[in-house]
Enzyme design. Sequence first.
Site, PDB file in Angstrom:
ATOM      1  N   CYS A 101       0.833  -1.202   0.000  1.00 37.22           N
ATOM      2  CA  CYS A 101       0.000   0.000   0.000  1.00 37.22           C
ATOM      3  C   CYS A 101       0.867   1.252   0.000  1.00 37.22           C
ATOM      4  O   CYS A 101       0.589   2.220  -0.706  1.00 37.22           O
ATOM      5  CB  CYS A 101      -0.931  -0.013   1.208  1.00 37.22           C
ATOM      6  SG  CYS A 101      -2.066   1.388   1.291  1.00 37.22           S
ATOM      7  N   CYS A 198      -6.097  -4.102   7.110  1.00 42.65           N
ATOM      8  CA  CYS A 198      -7.264  -3.229   7.168  1.00 42.65           C
ATOM      9  C   CYS A 198      -8.456  -3.780   6.399  1.00 42.65           C
ATOM     10  O   CYS A 198      -9.599  -3.492   6.736  1.00 42.65           O
ATOM     11  CB  CYS A 198      -6.905  -1.830   6.669  1.00 42.65           C
ATOM     12  SG  CYS A 198      -6.564  -1.706   4.893  1.00 42.65           S
TER      13      CYS A 198
END
Length: 369
Positions: A101, A198
């Site tokens: 990410c 997440c």
Amino acid sequence: MKVLAAMSGGVDSAVAAARAAEAGHDVTGIHLALSRNPASYRSGARGCCTIEDANDARRAADVIGIPFYVWDLSERFHADVVEDFMDEYAAGRTPNPCLRCNERIKFAAVLDRALALGFDAVATGHYAQLRTGTDGLVEMHRAADAGKDQSYVLGVLDQQQLAHSLFPLGDTPKPAVRVEAERRGLLVADKPDSHDICFVADGDNAGWLREKLGDRAPNHGGAIVDDATGEELGRHDGTFGFTIGQRKGLRLGVPAPDGRPRFVLDIEPVEGTVRVGPRERLAVSALEADRPRWCGTVPRVLEGPEVTVQLRAHGAEHRARVEVHDGDRVRVELLEHASGIAPGQAAVFYDGTRVVGSATITATTRVVA
């Protein structure tokens, strides 16, 4: 400078934005909407992809007194991070989605858009420190708070990205950041830190992968076998449910002759075979890696008493000798054996506290018993 502050909705990014504004920068806050359906990701205090987090970030921006926007990067996040995560596990590897990410979203997509809009830098709440080296290049170093240091997941950043990054919290212990947040009137001062991945709503990675991958060949079902004898010890419903070094959840029907626990030693996704054995068989003396990302000048060899490699986000450092071949292949000789290292993990290289770069592990060499 015009600074874009990435605000996750947590205490760290809120204080980082406040510090950037207090330093005199022209700061604009943004929150990244990374889920195409926020309710399918985290809920409550578990993570950083919820509607509550977006609202927390907006309230923090109001307190700081800076403009605030939400950027929808959900499609790119799904393609570059979530799909990559699934593909890696389907191939029998163990990826780090937070590192991916940072590489592809926060310091690529976001930074590229920020620069195109006339911003000079992106500020985040990561714990790492930036310094200018004697050669004029920007160096990234470990954070002052060793327990919160996040330089490992930032080891994918190159010089151009580092030159346009700000990490305002790198010199501060986490408890002091919470005290500062309370002093500034930020309601997230006591908000728990996010943990796990997440986009996995309940933290059950194996269950999430089973649901998403389903019957995707070649990972549906197979044998768990003894690495030394080849004896079948059990069955499984997908290699994606395992990672090298795993001990729990093996559900083996045959105990080891010596009564000691077994660990996952190898994963063969094509055959669907998971090999297990004793802990000592996890020891690794060397590794191969590809897709290197260098924070500055590309080295040919890294060696010396200060050269180390870190192989997990919160793992120990191992003294090492690092050789770079043809610019895209890296061989690492571990001067101190590591244990339970899996292809797909990131190897991040350090010279003292300075991050030199990173690469993705493709193969390991086990210590011969």
